[in-house]
Design an enzyme around this catalytic site. Structure first.
Site, mmCIF file in Angstrom:
data_model
loop_
_atom_site.group_PDB
_atom_site.id
_atom_site.type_symbol
_atom_site.label_atom_id
_atom_site.label_comp_id
_atom_site.label_asym_id
_atom_site.label_seq_id
_atom_site.Cartn_x
_atom_site.Cartn_y
_atom_site.Cartn_z
ATOM 1 N N LYS A 110 36.548 -12.251 61.000
ATOM 2 C CA LYS A 110 37.069 -13.545 61.446
ATOM 3 C C LYS A 110 36.201 -14.090 62.567
ATOM 4 O O LYS A 110 35.843 -15.263 62.588
ATOM 5 C CB LYS A 110 38.513 -13.396 61.926
ATOM 6 C CG LYS A 110 39.457 -14.224 61.083
ATOM 7 C CD LYS A 110 40.842 -14.297 61.607
ATOM 8 C CE LYS A 110 41.637 -15.221 60.690
ATOM 9 N NZ LYS A 110 43.038 -15.206 60.930
ATOM 10 N N LYS A 189 35.017 -7.941 45.665
ATOM 11 C CA LYS A 189 36.267 -7.185 45.774
ATOM 12 C C LYS A 189 37.459 -8.104 45.486
ATOM 13 O O LYS A 189 37.502 -9.220 45.995
ATOM 14 C CB LYS A 189 36.385 -6.624 47.212
ATOM 15 C CG LYS A 189 37.594 -5.745 47.406
ATOM 16 C CD LYS A 189 37.894 -5.535 48.877
ATOM 17 C CE LYS A 189 39.199 -6.198 49.221
ATOM 18 N NZ LYS A 189 39.656 -6.047 50.589
ATOM 19 N N LYS A 192 43.168 -11.613 47.842
ATOM 20 C CA LYS A 192 43.804 -12.924 47.933
ATOM 21 C C LYS A 192 42.899 -13.897 48.685
ATOM 22 O O LYS A 192 42.766 -15.052 48.335
ATOM 23 C CB LYS A 192 45.144 -12.804 48.671
ATOM 24 C CG LYS A 192 46.307 -12.528 47.762
ATOM 25 C CD LYS A 192 47.482 -11.936 48.503
ATOM 26 C CE LYS A 192 47.447 -10.438 48.475
ATOM 27 N NZ LYS A 192 48.512 -9.714 49.078
HETATM 28 P P1 TYM Z 1 46.957 -4.611 51.834
HETATM 29 O O1 TYM Z 1 48.334 -5.158 51.777
HETATM 30 O O2 TYM Z 1 45.834 -5.560 52.061
HETATM 31 O O3 TYM Z 1 46.637 -3.843 50.487
HETATM 32 C C1 TYM Z 1 47.539 -2.874 49.960
HETATM 33 C C2 TYM Z 1 46.741 -1.759 49.310
HETATM 34 O O4 TYM Z 1 45.937 -2.275 48.234
HETATM 35 C C3 TYM Z 1 44.592 -1.827 48.378
HETATM 36 N N1 TYM Z 1 43.673 -2.835 47.820
HETATM 37 C C4 TYM Z 1 42.652 -2.543 46.998
HETATM 38 N N2 TYM Z 1 42.222 -1.374 46.483
HETATM 39 C C5 TYM Z 1 41.158 -1.406 45.640
HETATM 40 N N3 TYM Z 1 40.517 -2.561 45.308
HETATM 41 C C6 TYM Z 1 40.915 -3.762 45.781
HETATM 42 N N4 TYM Z 1 40.273 -4.868 45.407
HETATM 43 C C7 TYM Z 1 42.033 -3.787 46.689
HETATM 44 N N5 TYM Z 1 42.679 -4.772 47.348
HETATM 45 C C8 TYM Z 1 43.688 -4.168 48.052
HETATM 46 C C9 TYM Z 1 44.407 -1.675 49.885
HETATM 47 O O5 TYM Z 1 43.328 -0.824 50.197
HETATM 48 C C10 TYM Z 1 45.749 -1.105 50.303
HETATM 49 O O6 TYM Z 1 45.788 0.298 50.144
HETATM 50 N N6 TYM Z 1 46.767 -2.706 56.410
HETATM 51 C C11 TYM Z 1 47.245 -2.467 55.071
HETATM 52 C C12 TYM Z 1 48.763 -2.285 55.015
HETATM 53 C C13 TYM Z 1 49.259 -1.196 55.905
HETATM 54 C C14 TYM Z 1 49.103 0.199 55.706
HETATM 55 C C15 TYM Z 1 49.753 0.817 56.822
HETATM 56 C C16 TYM Z 1 48.482 0.975 54.723
HETATM 57 C C17 TYM Z 1 49.961 -1.389 57.052
HETATM 58 N N7 TYM Z 1 50.257 -0.176 57.615
HETATM 59 C C18 TYM Z 1 49.787 2.215 56.939
HETATM 60 C C19 TYM Z 1 48.524 2.357 54.848
HETATM 61 C C20 TYM Z 1 49.167 2.976 55.959
HETATM 62 C C21 TYM Z 1 46.864 -3.647 54.227
HETATM 63 O O7 TYM Z 1 46.614 -4.712 54.718
HETATM 64 O O8 TYM Z 1 46.884 -3.417 52.886
#
Ligand code: TYM
Length: 324
Positions: A110, A189, A192
């Site tokens: 960002k 990748k 959204k």
């Molecule tokens: P988030 O909500 O962006 O994504 C959720 C999960 O989906 C995986 N992911 C992907 N994996 C492979 N290829 C892709 N193109 C792809 N897009 C998304 C992400 O790696 C994730 O595992 N910060 C985290 C949420 C979170 C969290 C936590 C995760 C909050 N607290 C504690 C684990 C433990 C997040 O933004 O994920």
């Protein structure tokens, strides 16, 4: 193993979420601890309309249950229903070094784009560390983009332990090589924020259109094609058996097949894969109370563990173990 993972309710879940994370949540349920939560506090850094957030949380719970998350074998809850997490966030914040957070990609990206970041985005990895550490988690199933955050979690736990003595357990990321970075319709990748997603729960018509819009090279129909550099094939591999993958590989290499045919194969594989989940979702939609009960019961179980760990942490850093 004590499993823990979270997913943000920022919109519709997509194939990246599914293959990178949700599929592993389901495969890992039934362990000594299988905790999965909907990260509504994290989502507040981007979703600023209350009714949208509320709806997204409901949809997220429905999606996860429809995809196979079983409340008998896993605990599903809302992040904000465990307020102990935010207290641990503060305690970790007091020992988190600025340089550690400055190098985290969400903030760095960002900043590089010249967009003003707020403190929520900057400290986002500390909240994530608290999410993980408050349940003594050992194993965190995530996609590749979250590995850095699990590393930060380990750094923070280690620093806390160095200062206050052995208190927090160091977790490890659980990442599957073949689905750590699922490509989107443009080959980047799937995300959204790149506007390149393929949603899991999409009508067949729209799904077909989206799949047909996946970017491919301009190799003619007659020419031999390389499956290893094609996003359509990369996505197909996620759904298909090794035999089906081999058959399509041969058709790519032989020539005489246009990308439209590979896309049709991908479409059919996706429809078949999510058929049961679609039916389950339709059924669950008729009983929203059950979903709310599952979240409430999940929070109850998660909180019991969080309170136990927070008490240990409070005592370690000189606060009263139990607040009066
Ligand atoms: P988030 O909500 O962006 O994504 C959720 C999960 O989906 C995986 N992911 C992907 N994996 C492979 N290829 C892709 N193109 C792809 N897009 C998304 C992400 O790696 C994730 O595992 N910060 C985290 C949420 C979170 C969290 C936590 C995760 C909050 N607290 C504690 C684990 C433990 C997040 O933004 O994920």
């Amino acid at each position: 193993m004590k499993i823990l993972s979270g997913i943000q309710p920022t919109g519709r879940f997509h194939w990246g979420n599914y293959f990178g994370a949700i599929r592993q949540y389901i495969a890992l349920q039934g362990h000594e601890q299988s905790f999965y939560f909907i990260a509504d506090l994290h989502a507040l850094t981007t979703v600023r309309e209350p009714h949208v957030l509320r709806q997204n949380v409901k949809d997220a719970a429905l999606d996860l249950l429809a995809l196979g998350l079983d409340p008998q074998r896993a605990t599903l809850f809302r992040q904000s229903d465990v307020p102990e997490t935010t207290e641990l966030t503060w305690l970790l914040m007091t020992i988190a070094q600025m340089h550690l957070l400055e190098k985290c990609h969400a903030f760095k990206d960002k900043k590089a784009k010249g967009i003003a970041a707020d403190a929520g985005l900057f400290t986002y990895p500390v909240l994530m560390a608290a999410d993980i550490l408050i349940y003594d988690s050992t194993t965190v199933p995530v996609g590749a983009d979250q590995i850095q955050h699990v590393e930060v979690t380990r750094d923070l736990a280690q620093r806390f332990n160095t200062i206050y003595g052995d208190t927090l357990h160091l977790p490890e990321a659980y990442v599957l090589d073949d689905s750590a970075k699922v490509p989107g319709r443009d080959g980047e990748k799937m995300s959204k924020s790149y506007d390149n997603i393929i949603p899991i729960f999409e009508t067949p018509k729209k799904l077909g259109k989206m799949i047909m819009s996946i970017k491919t090279d301009s190799t003619s129909k007659e020419s031999s094609k390389n499956p290893d550099t094609c996003s359509v094939f990369e996505l197909y591999k996620l759904f298909a058996t090794p035999e089906a993958q081999m058959t399509l590989t041969e058709r790519y290499r032989a020539g005489g097949m246009g990308y439209g045919e590979a896309k049709q194969a991908l479409y059919e594989a996706a429809i078949a894969h999510f058929e049961t989940a679609f039916a389950r979702r339709t059924q669950l939609e008729t009983s929203p109370d059950i979903v709310e009960d599952i979240l409430r019961e999940g929070a109850h179980r998660a909180r019991a563990k969080a309170q136990e760990v927070l008490e240990r942490v409070r005592a370690a850093c000189g606060l009263l173990a139990k607040p009066v």
